[in-house]
Design an enzyme around this catalytic site. Sequence first.
Site, PDB file in Angstrom:
ATOM      1  N   ILE A   1      17.258  31.214   1.381  1.00 27.68           N
ATOM      2  CA  ILE A   1      17.290  31.921   0.286  1.00 27.68           C
ATOM      3  C   ILE A   1      17.198  33.527   0.206  1.00 27.68           C
ATOM      4  O   ILE A   1      17.921  34.264  -0.215  1.00 27.68           O
ATOM      5  CB  ILE A   1      17.152  31.203  -1.062  1.00 27.68           C
ATOM      6  CG1 ILE A   1      17.445  29.523  -1.054  1.00 27.68           C
ATOM      7  CG2 ILE A   1      17.589  31.749  -2.374  1.00 27.68           C
ATOM      8  CD1 ILE A   1      18.792  29.284  -1.084  1.00 27.68           C
TER       9      ILE A   1
ATOM     10  N   SER B   1      21.182  26.809 -14.077  1.00 23.42           N
ATOM     11  CA  SER B   1      21.636  25.505 -15.013  1.00 23.42           C
ATOM     12  C   SER B   1      20.864  25.768 -16.287  1.00 23.42           C
ATOM     13  O   SER B   1      19.704  26.384 -16.362  1.00 23.42           O
ATOM     14  CB  SER B   1      21.290  24.226 -14.290  1.00 23.42           C
ATOM     15  OG  SER B   1      21.804  23.142 -14.965  1.00 23.42           O
TER      16      SER B   1
ATOM     17  N   ARG C   1      13.720  24.016   5.639  1.00 23.05           N
ATOM     18  CA  ARG C   1      14.020  25.223   4.885  1.00 23.05           C
ATOM     19  C   ARG C   1      15.707  25.409   4.546  1.00 23.05           C
ATOM     20  O   ARG C   1      16.597  25.211   5.649  1.00 23.05           O
ATOM     21  CB  ARG C   1      13.548  26.509   5.693  1.00 23.05           C
ATOM     22  CG  ARG C   1      13.774  27.781   5.106  1.00 23.05           C
ATOM     23  CD  ARG C   1      13.637  28.946   5.965  1.00 23.05           C
ATOM     24  NE  ARG C   1      13.887  30.316   4.962  1.00 23.05           N
ATOM     25  CZ  ARG C   1      14.196  31.544   5.272  1.00 23.05           C
ATOM     26  NH1 ARG C   1      14.252  31.564   6.574  1.00 23.05           N
ATOM     27  NH2 ARG C   1      14.089  32.421   4.493  1.00 23.05           N
TER      28      ARG C   1
ATOM     29  N   GLY D   1      10.184  26.079  -3.338  1.00 27.84           N
ATOM     30  CA  GLY D   1      10.356  26.861  -4.636  1.00 27.84           C
ATOM     31  C   GLY D   1      10.749  28.091  -4.636  1.00 27.84           C
ATOM     32  O   GLY D   1      11.314  28.851  -3.703  1.00 27.84           O
TER      33      GLY D   1
ATOM     34  N   CYS E   1      13.107  24.365  -0.625  1.00 33.46           N
ATOM     35  CA  CYS E   1      12.906  23.592   0.428  1.00 33.46           C
ATOM     36  C   CYS E   1      12.254  22.436   0.648  1.00 33.46           C
ATOM     37  O   CYS E   1      12.283  21.747  -0.733  1.00 33.46           O
ATOM     38  CB  CYS E   1      11.938  24.460   1.460  1.00 33.46           C
ATOM     39  SG  CYS E   1      12.643  26.190   1.916  1.00 33.46           S
TER      40      CYS E   1
END
Length: 610
Positions: free
Chosen positions: A52, A354, A49, A75, A2
Site C-alpha cells: 500500500i 468505510s 504483504r 495496519g 498485511c
Amino acid sequence: MCGFCGFNDKRSKKDKEKIIKSMADRIIHRGPDSDGYYVDNDVALGFRRLSIIDLKGGSQPIYNEDNTIAITFNGEIYNYQSLREDLIKCGHKFRTNTDTEVIVHGYEEWDTEVFNKLRGMYGIIIYDINKKKIIGARDIFGIKPFYYYKNDGLFMFASEIKSFLSHPDFKKELNEKVLSLYLSYGTNHMEETFFKYTYKLRPGHYFVYENDKLEVKEYFKLKYEKEDKPFDEYENVLKETIESSIKYHQISDVEVGSYLSGGVDSSYVVAEARPNKTFTVGFDGKGFSEIEYAKDLSDYFKIKHYSKVISADEFFDILPTVEYHLDEPSANVSAVPLYFLSKLARKEVKVVLSGEGADEMFGGYNEYNLEGLEKFYDKVPLFLRRGIGNIAKRFPYFKGKHTILKYSKPLEERYYNKTEMFLSKDAQAILKSKYRTDLSPFDLCTPYYDEVKGKDDVQRKMYIDLNFWLPNDILLKADKMSMANSVELRVPFLDKEVWKLSQKIPTKYMVRDGQTKYIFRKIADEKIPEEWAKRKKKGFPVPFGKWIREEKYYNKVKDLFNSDFSKEFFDNEAINKLLDEHYHGAVYGKQIYTIYAFLTWYQRFFITEK
C-alpha cells in the site's frame, strides 16, 4: 494491510523455517504481494504483504540500524511522518519510507511507550533479538485482529487463528465454555477463543514474552471525560477533526475507493473523501437493498458506482468460506454481504474507506434513543418497575409485557449486547449439559459497567458497545471479510484524535430531539443531501428468515441441524422445533442463524479442515 504470524518453541531452525512458511501461507489472502521471514534458534517470524505504502521498499520483517530488532506489522500508522521527523532528530537512520520502520526506531527510542504515540490501526510484533524478548501490541479500538496461543512450551501469535493450524504442535480442541455465551451474544466476547489455549489480545493492550513468561499490560483505556461547552464550539471542532482524519486515511500509494450504503456515515465519508469509485451490495426484495440510494448519491457527486445483488444460493454457498475467514463463529448475518462487497471492490481497488465506528463514537444506535412506551417507562422509579414486573410475570402475553419485564431490571442486567440472540436460560435449554455454563452474559459486562458508574444510561450503553460489540463483531467482520479478498479497509471515524474529542462531547449533543448522532448529523447536513443526513440507522439487512421459509433452504438448514456432530452440542428435538415453528410462521430467524452459523463454522474447522 498485511498479515503476520510467528512462534517460539524448542524445534530446530530448519524445522522452524518449514513451519513458518506454512503458517504464513495460511493467511496469503491478507498479503498476496510478497512474503518475508526471520528465523533463529528460538523464534520464527512470518509475514504476508499487501503493498500500500512504499511499494518497493516496504517488505517485512524490517530491522533497526544494527539488525538487533525485527518487526512485523499489520495496519497503517497515519502520523508516521511526524514521528519519523522526531526520530531523525534523535539520531535514527532510516532505510525505507514506511510507517513500519518508524515503529521499530520508536521502540528503540521510547520502548513500549511508542504504542501511546501511534495514531492508526495495528497489530504489531517486535522481536528484540539480543534480549530474546517478543513484544506484541494491538490498536486502541481493536481495528486489527491479534491472537496468541500458549500451551506446553509453545507460544504462537498471528493476525488470524487459522495460521496456528499449520504448526504440528497446535492442539485443535474446542473450548467448551464459550458456546453458551456465543448463543446469547451471537459472537464471542471472551478473551478466550473457541479454540483451547488460544486468546485475543485486547484492544489497547500489549504483551511481553520473555524467558517463557507472558505478561499482558494495558497501555490505553477508552474513558469518557465530558466537558460542557457550547454546541457550536463542539460542532466546529468536530467537523475539522473528522475532515482531517479522512485526509489521513487517504494516505496511500495506490487508489482508495469507498464502501457506500444509504446511511449517513458512509455517505459523509464519500462526500468528504470524493473517491473515484464507490461500492454497494444488496438483496432482492423490499427493504433488503440500499443500492439505489448509494447509486443516487454517487451520481450526485459524479462518482463511478459499482454494485451487486446477492442471491440466496450465493449466500448459502459462501457461508462456510465466510465462517472460515472469521476464525470464530459469528451470527452477524451481515458478514456475508460484506464478503461479497469486498470481493466486488477488489476488482477495482486495494484500499477502501468505510463508516464503521460513527455509531459508537457519536451515539448512533436506535437503542440509545428510547421512544414510546420504553421512553415513558424508563422514567418510572426502579422499585416500582420491579413490582409491576413481578405482577406482569403471572399473566399470559399482552402487548407491552416484554417492555415491562425488560425494564423491571436495572440497565446493567438488561443491556449487554446490541443484539440478543438467545436469552441465557433459553441457550442453556437447547445445549447438551457438557456445554452449559454458570456464566451469564452480564458477568462479562459487570467490570465495564463498574468503570462507568454514575454516568447516564446512553454513555453506559455506548461504553459497553465500544468494548464488546465494536471490537468483537463490527470490526472483526470488517477486517476478516475485507482481508479475505485482499482489501485494506480503513475506518476514519475510529481515529485517536476523533476519540479525544468524542469522549468530551456531552450526551445531550449526541441524542437530541428524537435523533441519534445529532451533532454528527448537523455536520453531515453541510456535506450531503438532507435525506441522507437524517436517514435512520438501518444496518445491513439480510432476508435469511424469509429464505428459510422456502423448502429448499429450510431443508438445507435442517440437514445441518440433524447432522451427527450437531447432536453432540444441541438438543436435536429443541432446535428442530425452532426451525419448524419458524417455517410455519413464528419468528426465530436470528436464533436459527446463530445455531446454523456455529455448525457451519464447526464443520469447516473440525470436520472438513485437517
